[in-house]
Design a protein around this motif. Structure first.
Motif, short mmCIF file in Angstrom:
data_model
loop_
_atom_site.label_atom_id
_atom_site.label_comp_id
_atom_site.label_asym_id
_atom_site.label_seq_id
_atom_site.Cartn_x
_atom_site.Cartn_y
_atom_site.Cartn_z
N ASN A 100 6.14 -16.50 109.81
CA ASN A 100 5.39 -16.83 111.03
C ASN A 100 6.18 -16.52 112.29
O ASN A 100 5.60 -16.15 113.31
N ALA A 108 3.16 -10.42 117.80
CA ALA A 108 2.10 -10.78 118.75
C ALA A 108 2.63 -10.73 120.18
O ALA A 108 1.94 -10.26 121.10
N LEU A 156 -5.18 -23.41 114.00
CA LEU A 156 -4.82 -22.02 114.25
C LEU A 156 -3.43 -21.75 113.70
O LEU A 156 -2.53 -22.58 113.81
N ASN A 157 -3.25 -20.57 113.12
CA ASN A 157 -1.94 -20.12 112.69
C ASN A 157 -1.02 -19.99 113.90
O ASN A 157 -1.47 -19.67 115.00
N GLN A 181 -1.26 -16.66 115.56
CA GLN A 181 -2.55 -16.50 116.22
C GLN A 181 -2.55 -17.16 117.60
O GLN A 181 -3.07 -16.60 118.57
N THR A 182 -1.96 -18.34 117.67
CA THR A 182 -1.91 -19.05 118.95
C THR A 182 -1.04 -18.29 119.95
O THR A 182 -1.39 -18.16 121.12
N LEU A 223 -3.03 -15.31 121.25
CA LEU A 223 -4.06 -15.66 122.23
C LEU A 223 -3.46 -15.88 123.63
O LEU A 223 -3.99 -15.39 124.63
#
Length: 245
Positions: free
Chosen positions: A22, A29, A150-151, A154-155, A158
């Motif tokens: 993660n 990300a 939310l993973n 992913q957060t 965003l």
């Protein structure tokens, strides 16, 4: 001129992350949207983490320069304004913003030379109230209330996307021009008041003391204190103690 040379980047702070995969996905990300300032607070499996490196793929340079800290106060000590991403913590009274509004404010503050941090909690349970209490505002993603999990990556994605999207002109001049106290300065103010209140017997009964301290710490960060405010409050407390003594 690159975006990086025009404006400082917010620090992405992963608080007690549990899985290396993660962390690596969060690094990808971040770099997708031009962010490279990662800070890790007490990663569960230690650091460096080969699983994070493998998952980061082409974003390994984000991990190469990531800061590692034992505690959250240490990780945000140099920051002027802190956002906490959480679907909880509503019992702590703070401004609650969407990622869009939060990144508008972050753009304005970093453009004015302020240091901004964004906190992301561990995968299993998210940020604790003690973590959220150290933030100035909360970011909440408007997800399905029946399935709001939310993973971590992913957060991060965003919020990083909204940061990139807000790359044009920004308003929020009041926030941008405020000389916010750094987190370490607010921390020292909280400690000053907590010490003297402890001596005065304020935290009574003992069974409620920790909750009272958490509420007070949350109050200091919610106020969005300037450096002048912090110095003034230190001075007020010192004068009260002199007069009493």
């Amino acid at each position: 001129m690159s975006e990086h040379s025009q404006v400082a980047m917010p620090a992405i702070v992963l608080v007690r992350p549990q899985m290396g995969e993660n962390i690596g996905a969060a690094a990808r990300a971040m770099l997708n949207f031009g962010l490279d300032g990662m800070r890790l607070v007490a990663p569960r499996d230690g650091w460096p983490n080969p699983k994070a490196v493998a998952m980061a793929s082409g974003a390994g340079r984000v991990l190469d320069v990531a800061g590692v800290f034992d505690t959250l106060p240490g990780a945000i000590a140099d920051c002027d304004y802190v956002f906490a991403t959480t679907a909880r913590g509503r019992e702590l009274s703070k401004p609650v913003l969407s990622p869009e509004r939060a990144m508008e404010q972050a753009r304005a503050m970093t453009a004015a030379g302020r240091k901004v941090a964004i906190l992301f909690g561990p995968e299993r349970a998210g940020l604790e109230n003690e973590d959220i209490a150290r933030a100035n505002a909360i970011i909440t993603v408007p997800v399905n209330p029946d399935f709001f999990s939310l993973n971590l990556a992913q957060t991060v994605l965003l919020v990083a996307y909204e940061w990139r999207r807000q790359g044009g002109d920004v308003a929020h001049e009041v926030l941008a021009n405020t000389d916010f106290a750094q987190a370490i300065e607010v921390e020292k103010l909280a400690e000053h008041f907590e010490t003297e209140l402890e001596r005065a017997g304020f935290f009574f009964p003992e069974t409620k003391a920790e909750g009272m301290k958490l509420t007070l710490r949350n109050m200091w960060t919610r106020l969005g204190l300037s450096r002048a405010d912090v110095q003034r409050l230190h001075g007020i407390l010192r004068q009260l103690l002199r007069a009493r003594g």
